[in-house]
Each structure stands twice: as structure tokens, then as C-alpha cells.
Design an enzyme around this catalytic site. Structure first.
Site, PDB file in Angstrom:
ATOM      1  N   GLY A  49       0.815  -1.206   0.000  1.00  0.00           N
ATOM      2  CA  GLY A  49       0.000   0.000   0.000  1.00  0.00           C
ATOM      3  C   GLY A  49       0.851   1.259   0.000  1.00  0.00           C
ATOM      4  O   GLY A  49       0.498   2.263  -0.626  1.00  0.00           O
ATOM      5  N   ASP A  88      -2.161  -5.898   0.463  1.00  0.00           N
ATOM      6  CA  ASP A  88      -2.290  -4.972   1.586  1.00  0.00           C
ATOM      7  C   ASP A  88      -3.685  -4.353   1.525  1.00  0.00           C
ATOM      8  O   ASP A  88      -3.961  -3.500   0.679  1.00  0.00           O
ATOM      9  CB  ASP A  88      -1.211  -3.898   1.461  1.00  0.00           C
ATOM     10  CG  ASP A  88      -1.192  -2.922   2.613  1.00  0.00           C
ATOM     11  OD1 ASP A  88      -2.117  -2.957   3.453  1.00  0.00           O
ATOM     12  OD2 ASP A  88      -0.248  -2.108   2.686  1.00  0.00           O
ATOM     13  N   CYS A 125       1.004   4.899   7.813  1.00  0.00           N
ATOM     14  CA  CYS A 125       1.972   3.819   7.692  1.00  0.00           C
ATOM     15  C   CYS A 125       3.048   3.951   8.772  1.00  0.00           C
ATOM     16  O   CYS A 125       3.715   4.982   8.868  1.00  0.00           O
ATOM     17  CB  CYS A 125       2.621   3.846   6.315  1.00  0.00           C
ATOM     18  SG  CYS A 125       3.877   2.570   6.110  1.00  0.00           S
ATOM     19  N   ARG A 161      -2.930  -7.738  11.235  1.00  0.00           N
ATOM     20  CA  ARG A 161      -1.794  -6.933  11.693  1.00  0.00           C
ATOM     21  C   ARG A 161      -2.217  -6.085  12.876  1.00  0.00           C
ATOM     22  O   ARG A 161      -3.266  -5.451  12.844  1.00  0.00           O
ATOM     23  CB  ARG A 161      -1.310  -6.012  10.573  1.00  0.00           C
ATOM     24  CG  ARG A 161      -0.034  -5.252  10.946  1.00  0.00           C
ATOM     25  CD  ARG A 161       0.411  -4.370   9.816  1.00  0.00           C
ATOM     26  NE  ARG A 161       0.252  -2.959  10.140  1.00  0.00           N
ATOM     27  CZ  ARG A 161       0.480  -1.970   9.294  1.00  0.00           C
ATOM     28  NH1 ARG A 161       0.834  -2.238   8.050  1.00  0.00           N
ATOM     29  NH2 ARG A 161       0.319  -0.712   9.668  1.00  0.00           N
TER      30      ARG A 161
END
Length: 298
Positions: A49, A88, A125, A161
Site C-alpha cells: 500500500g 495490503d 503507515c 496486523r
């Protein structure tokens, strides 16, 4: 076109996760980089991503691109690769109802596995942001429940995650995510600081791990034996992206400095046109076109 079906890839990948060696992925941000990974010795393609946001929009990975844009890039990847794609899926792009649509869209595109984060949306991120904010545990669990229920193919792997900052809390949350149906657990490197904590995480959740090996992080310094002892997936997510950026910046700067002069040598080597045409299958398509035209002319 590929001659390996997504279903076959999913079945093979699930069997390998359950009892085979670690699957090694390299990141790709578009169809061309995915093709290059597919032609390499890596086992599969990770659709990063971070890279898709940079390649598609020229902007940071702050969930600025949409589900449809992400899936479209992955769909283009799937059209040219034979190896399994690990996608992702960010935070799922909304609530639990959106999560169902997200999973079905990626599954239809042909991915073999997808990761779902417990960050708030829009996410940040952790490779670049100073802090990651996570949703409450009940919401994180609901996301995984919804993802598991939405998949049509039971062999599609769901990777949960967690970006929880406290190591013990992350371990506890991972165990609950596994109970909710996650097939693998993916930690982020800054939550933990040593290999022994990954072993604890692996034992507590009862699931193999998915590790993102980011340059400059301690996880990237683990040796192969350590990685393969705890992880079913090991991924270099953005090496291809950063390689492309570095090479283009260096060569463009050199070219700009000598405009109007013979090109000469550049800082970074390039593929020849002949090699590039072979990489993208130019001759194969020319032959196909010629065959159709010859048939039609009879």
C-alpha cells in the site's frame, strides 16, 4: 495472461503455511514491478500500500487512495503474474460491512492472502509516521470476524496486523485476533525489540507470523533461521520502490546536467530495449497477433 488459477495458488499457499517452509515475498507497487518480482526467485508478490499510494498518486500512505483504486492495481498485477499475491488491504476501508466488500473484491481480483490492520481509519503507515493509533479491541476483532465470514474461498488467508505499541498488549491482542479466525499474525517492528519477543508472540497466538523486513529496522537484521522459526510469511515490502526512486533520481540528475551532450554513462545501469521487450512479452504478443491475422486472411 497467467495459466495458474487463484484457487490453486490459495490451496498451495495454505498448505505451505500449515507445514511448509517460509514463503518469501517482495513488494510491488504496479503491474510492471509485480511482473519483475514474479520473474525473480521470490515465492510471491506483496502489493504494498505504501508503494501503491506513491506510484498511483505520488502521495504518502495515509489511505488517500480508495478500495477501488487499490483493487484495480492488484487486478492488473494478477493479470501478469503466476505466483501468489499477498495484498495490503489496509484497514478494510470502513466498518464491518465495508470489510466484507473489501475481502470479496480482493478475492475476486485473485489474491491468495490479504492483511488487515487494527489502525484507525485513515491509517498512517508505521514505516513513516511517528505514531499509529489503533481501534479498540472489540472493533479489531469485529474486522477479522467480518473478513473471515466474507471470504468465499476458505483457502484465502487472512493476515491480522496489530499496531499496538505495548508488547504485552500486542501479544494479548494477537491471541484474540487468532481466536477470531486470523490465519497469520503480523506485528510491526517498533512494538518489539528482540527476537525472543517474536517467539513469545508466536507461542501466545498459536499462529505463524508475517514479518515485514524493512531496511533500518531490527527485524531486517534477523538471520534466516530465526525468521523461518517464527514466520510463515517474510516480506521485503518496499525495496523495489526505493530502488526505482533512487535509480531514476540519479540518472535524471545526470542527464539534466549534460543536456545537449552525448548521453555517455549514467550512474545506474539500465536494461537494454531488447531485454525489456523480452521481460514484458513483446514477441509473444506479436506472434499472437500475427497468428490471428493469418487465420482471418484465409
Amino acid at each position: 495472461m497467467t495459466d495458474t488459477s487463484p484457487t490453486l495458488n490459495r490451496q498451495q499457499l495454505r498448505r505451505r503455511v500449515q507445514g511448509g517452509p517460509t514463503v518469501w515475498f517482495a513488494g510491488a507497487q504496479d503491474a510492471l514491478s509485480a511482473l519483475l518480482v514474479d520473474q525473480s526467485d521470490f515465492d510471491g508478490v506483496f502489493s504494498t500500500g505504501f508503494g501503491i499510494s506513491a506510484s498511483l498518486l505520488g502521495q504518502p500512505d495515509m489511505e488517500l487512495y480508495t478500495l477501488s483504486e487499490n483493487v484495480q492495481v492488484v487486478d492488473h498485477m494478477a493479470a501478469v503474474v503466476r505466483k501468489p499475491i499477498f495484498a495490503d488491504a489496509d484497514t478494510g476501508y470502513g466498518n464491518v460491512l465495508n470489510m466484507g466488500r473489501t475481502v470479496r473484491a480482493f478475492e475476486k481480483a485473485g489474491v491468495a492472502a490479504l492483511s488487515i490492520e487494527d489502525q484507525v481509519s485513515p491509517k498512517r503507515c508505521p514505516a513513516a509516521a511517528a505514531q499509529s493509533l489503533v481501534v479498540p479491541l472489540h472493533e479489531a476483532l469485529a474486522r477479522i470476524h467480518a473478513a473471515v465470514d466474507a471470504r468465499q474461498d476458505p483457502d484465502l488467508l487472512i493476515v491480522a496486523r496489530t499496531d499496538v505499541a505495548d508488547p504485552q498488549e500486542a501479544i494479548d491482542r494477537a491471541a484474540r485476533l487468532a481466536e477470531a479466525g486470523a490465519d497469520l499474525i503480523q506485528p510491526i517492528s517498533r512494538t518489539f525489540s528482540r527476537y525472543e519477543e517474536l517467539v513469545r508472540l508466536r507461542e501466545a497466538c498459536g499462529r505463524p507470523l508475517s514479518l515485514q523486513l524493512m531496511e533500518g529496522t531490527w527485524m531486517a537484521r534477523l538471520d534466516r533461521a530465526q525468521i523461518e522459526a517464527v514466520a510463515a510469511f517474510a516480506t521485503y515490502p518496499i525495496v523495489s520502490l526505493l530502488t526505482i526512486v533512487h535509480a531514476m533520481q540519479a540518472n535524471l540528475a545526470a542527464l539534466a546536467a549534460r543536456r545537449g551532450e552525448p548521453m555517455g554513462e549514467l550512474p545506474c545501469g539500465r536494461a537494454t530495449m531488447a531485454a525489456f521487450k523480452q521481460t514484458i512479452g513483446w514477441e509473444r504478443l506479436e506472434q499472437r497477433q500475427a497468428a490471428y491475422e493469418a487465420t482471418a486472411a484465409r
